[in-house]
Write an enzyme that holds these catalytic residues in place. Structure first.
Site, PDB file in Angstrom:
ATOM      1  N   ARG A  21     -40.900  12.314 -10.859  1.00  0.00           N
ATOM      2  CA  ARG A  21     -40.545  12.252  -9.431  1.00  0.00           C
ATOM      3  C   ARG A  21     -39.337  13.145  -9.142  1.00  0.00           C
ATOM      4  O   ARG A  21     -39.183  13.657  -8.041  1.00  0.00           O
ATOM      5  CB  ARG A  21     -40.214  10.815  -9.012  1.00  0.00           C
ATOM      6  CG  ARG A  21     -41.417   9.875  -9.041  1.00  0.00           C
ATOM      7  CD  ARG A  21     -41.102   8.603  -8.254  1.00  0.00           C
ATOM      8  NE  ARG A  21     -42.000   7.507  -8.593  1.00  0.00           N
ATOM      9  CZ  ARG A  21     -43.199   7.310  -8.048  1.00  0.00           C
ATOM     10  NH1 ARG A  21     -43.662   8.156  -7.165  1.00  0.00           N
ATOM     11  NH2 ARG A  21     -43.935   6.285  -8.403  1.00  0.00           N
TER      12      ARG A  21
ATOM     13  N   PHE B 112     -54.240  17.372  -9.202  1.00  0.00           N
ATOM     14  CA  PHE B 112     -53.267  16.283  -9.308  1.00  0.00           C
ATOM     15  C   PHE B 112     -51.885  16.905  -9.507  1.00  0.00           C
ATOM     16  O   PHE B 112     -51.629  17.566 -10.505  1.00  0.00           O
ATOM     17  CB  PHE B 112     -53.614  15.342 -10.469  1.00  0.00           C
ATOM     18  CG  PHE B 112     -52.721  14.137 -10.492  1.00  0.00           C
ATOM     19  CD1 PHE B 112     -52.967  13.061  -9.652  1.00  0.00           C
ATOM     20  CD2 PHE B 112     -51.610  14.093 -11.330  1.00  0.00           C
ATOM     21  CE1 PHE B 112     -52.132  11.956  -9.640  1.00  0.00           C
ATOM     22  CE2 PHE B 112     -50.767  12.983 -11.326  1.00  0.00           C
ATOM     23  CZ  PHE B 112     -51.028  11.916 -10.479  1.00  0.00           C
ATOM     24  N   VAL B 113     -51.016  16.713  -8.528  1.00  0.00           N
ATOM     25  CA  VAL B 113     -49.705  17.363  -8.566  1.00  0.00           C
ATOM     26  C   VAL B 113     -48.588  16.349  -8.800  1.00  0.00           C
ATOM     27  O   VAL B 113     -48.747  15.160  -8.504  1.00  0.00           O
ATOM     28  CB  VAL B 113     -49.432  18.139  -7.254  1.00  0.00           C
ATOM     29  CG1 VAL B 113     -50.368  19.327  -7.127  1.00  0.00           C
ATOM     30  CG2 VAL B 113     -49.544  17.231  -6.031  1.00  0.00           C
TER      31      VAL B 113
ATOM     32  N   ASP C  75     -46.107  11.036   1.012  1.00  0.00           N
ATOM     33  CA  ASP C  75     -46.056  12.252   0.209  1.00  0.00           C
ATOM     34  C   ASP C  75     -47.336  13.062   0.358  1.00  0.00           C
ATOM     35  O   ASP C  75     -47.309  14.261   0.581  1.00  0.00           O
ATOM     36  CB  ASP C  75     -45.785  11.915  -1.272  1.00  0.00           C
ATOM     37  CG  ASP C  75     -46.711  10.819  -1.824  1.00  0.00           C
ATOM     38  OD1 ASP C  75     -47.590  10.319  -1.079  1.00  0.00           O
ATOM     39  OD2 ASP C  75     -46.553  10.456  -3.004  1.00  0.00           O
TER      40      ASP C  75
ATOM     41  N   ASP D 110     -54.644  12.139   0.390  1.00  0.00           N
ATOM     42  CA  ASP D 110     -55.684  12.495  -0.583  1.00  0.00           C
ATOM     43  C   ASP D 110     -56.998  11.907  -0.076  1.00  0.00           C
ATOM     44  O   ASP D 110     -57.638  12.477   0.809  1.00  0.00           O
ATOM     45  CB  ASP D 110     -55.242  11.951  -1.951  1.00  0.00           C
ATOM     46  CG  ASP D 110     -56.200  12.269  -3.083  1.00  0.00           C
ATOM     47  OD1 ASP D 110     -57.143  13.043  -2.877  1.00  0.00           O
ATOM     48  OD2 ASP D 110     -56.015  11.727  -4.193  1.00  0.00           O
TER      49      ASP D 110
ATOM     50  N   ASP E 248     -45.488  11.256  -8.753  1.00  0.00           N
ATOM     51  CA  ASP E 248     -45.343  10.869 -10.157  1.00  0.00           C
ATOM     52  C   ASP E 248     -46.643  10.986 -10.933  1.00  0.00           C
ATOM     53  O   ASP E 248     -47.739  11.045 -10.360  1.00  0.00           O
ATOM     54  CB  ASP E 248     -44.894   9.409 -10.244  1.00  0.00           C
ATOM     55  CG  ASP E 248     -46.050   8.455  -9.917  1.00  0.00           C
ATOM     56  OD1 ASP E 248     -46.627   8.588  -8.816  1.00  0.00           O
ATOM     57  OD2 ASP E 248     -46.406   7.618 -10.765  1.00  0.00           O
TER      58      ASP E 248
ATOM     59  N   GLY F 171     -43.724   7.377  -3.538  1.00  0.00           N
ATOM     60  CA  GLY F 171     -43.901   8.827  -3.596  1.00  0.00           C
ATOM     61  C   GLY F 171     -43.148   9.616  -2.540  1.00  0.00           C
ATOM     62  O   GLY F 171     -42.858  10.795  -2.730  1.00  0.00           O
TER      63      GLY F 171
HETATM   64  P1  5GP Z   1     -54.984   8.323  -0.916  1.00  0.00           P
HETATM   65  O1  5GP Z   1     -54.936   6.878  -0.600  1.00  0.00           O
HETATM   66  O2  5GP Z   1     -54.887   9.250   0.287  1.00  0.00           O
HETATM   67  O3  5GP Z   1     -56.126   8.698  -1.822  1.00  0.00           O
HETATM   68  O4  5GP Z   1     -53.776   8.635  -1.857  1.00  0.00           O
HETATM   69  C1  5GP Z   1     -52.508   8.620  -1.407  1.00  0.00           C
HETATM   70  C2  5GP Z   1     -51.555   8.218  -2.507  1.00  0.00           C
HETATM   71  O5  5GP Z   1     -52.059   8.485  -3.828  1.00  0.00           O
HETATM   72  C3  5GP Z   1     -50.337   9.061  -2.337  1.00  0.00           C
HETATM   73  O6  5GP Z   1     -49.390   8.393  -1.526  1.00  0.00           O
HETATM   74  C4  5GP Z   1     -49.866   9.276  -3.737  1.00  0.00           C
HETATM   75  O7  5GP Z   1     -48.980   8.249  -4.098  1.00  0.00           O
HETATM   76  C5  5GP Z   1     -51.113   9.191  -4.575  1.00  0.00           C
HETATM   77  N1  5GP Z   1     -51.652  10.545  -4.846  1.00  0.00           N
HETATM   78  C6  5GP Z   1     -52.694  11.154  -4.256  1.00  0.00           C
HETATM   79  N2  5GP Z   1     -52.879  12.402  -4.748  1.00  0.00           N
HETATM   80  C7  5GP Z   1     -51.906  12.583  -5.660  1.00  0.00           C
HETATM   81  C8  5GP Z   1     -51.538  13.680  -6.513  1.00  0.00           C
HETATM   82  O8  5GP Z   1     -52.125  14.769  -6.536  1.00  0.00           O
HETATM   83  N3  5GP Z   1     -50.464  13.476  -7.320  1.00  0.00           N
HETATM   84  C9  5GP Z   1     -49.767  12.303  -7.336  1.00  0.00           C
HETATM   85  N4  5GP Z   1     -48.738  12.231  -8.171  1.00  0.00           N
HETATM   86  N5  5GP Z   1     -50.079  11.254  -6.558  1.00  0.00           N
HETATM   87  C10 5GP Z   1     -51.129  11.399  -5.723  1.00  0.00           C
HETATM   88 MG    MG Z   2     -47.731   7.249  -2.458  1.00  0.00          MG
END
Ligand code: 5GP
Ligand code: MG
Length: 180
Positions: free
Chosen positions: A166, A153-154, A101, A104, A160, A45
């Site tokens: 992407r 969700f972006v 990227d 979350d 992606d 990402g």
């Molecule tokens: P976390 O582990 O913090 O929940 O998520 C991080 C990873 O989940 C990011 O590096 C990304 O790849 C994916 N992710 C989290 N939120 C989003 C979102 O809104 N859109 C997309 N495309 N990927 C996300």
């Molecule tokens: Mg990622």
């Protein structure tokens, strides 16, 4: 591709400006004479963010890669990171800047930061382009943050859905009927 996007949240010109500011912030923490900076993008990402960010950073650096899969395929809700590969480069004793990227649920950064610390870097800082403050746990530290966004969700600018979008230059939200 463009017709699948319902709304643009962040236009590419706004992203470009902010990435330049972030690079200035980051550069202030790594003086030009400082040796031993390694940038570690979390794939996939962060690829577009990485490419733009490092070209604004006038610092001598190495790049090591870490690959993590968090949202497999067509999932849009946070899950524990599935696969984390060991970094491709040398980390011990180096100043590491992790680049991701989006922050979350924080599970990805938590796991990757722990893994990097096991390699004994001289320092560890983290830059993320986006953060969802409503979900990110307070104990996960991102030192440099591009934008705080709502819990949506972006896609685009590296992010992606099912490995698509992407290359969409802006950050936007998909039409709801395209998502599960
Ligand atoms: P976390 O582990 O913090 O929940 O998520 C991080 C990873 O989940 C990011 O590096 C990304 O790849 C994916 N992710 C989290 N939120 C989003 C979102 O809104 N859109 C997309 N495309 N990927 C996300
Ligand atoms: Mg990622």
């Amino acid at each position: 591709m463009h017709q699948d996007i319902a709304r643009i949240l962040l236009h590419e010109t706004k992203i470009r400006e902010r990435v330049r500011e972030l690079a200035n912030e980051i550069a202030r923490h790594y003086p030009p004479g400082e040796a031993g900076l390694t940038i570690i993008p979390i794939l996939s990402g962060s690829i577009i963010f990485l490419a733009d960010l490092i070209r604004e950073l006038p610092l001598k650096m190495k790049i090591a890669l870490v690959h993590v899969t968090a949202y497999p395929g067509r999932t849009t809700s946070a899950q524990a990171p599935k696969t984390i590969h060991e970094p491709t480069g040398d980390i011990r004793g180096r100043h590491v800047l992790l680049v991701d990227d989006i922050l979350d649920s924080g599970r990805t950064l938590r796991a990757v930061q722990e893994m990097i610390r096991r390699h004994n870097p001289a320092s560890l800082r983290t830059a993320v382009l986006l953060r969802k403050p409503s979900k990110a746990p307070t104990d996960i530290v991102a030192d440099f943050i591009g934008f705080d966004i709502e819990d949506l969700f972006v896609v685009g600018y590296g992010l992606d859905f099912d490995d698509h979008y992407r290359n969409f230059p802006h950050i936007g939200v998909l039409h709801p009927e395209l998502m599960p």
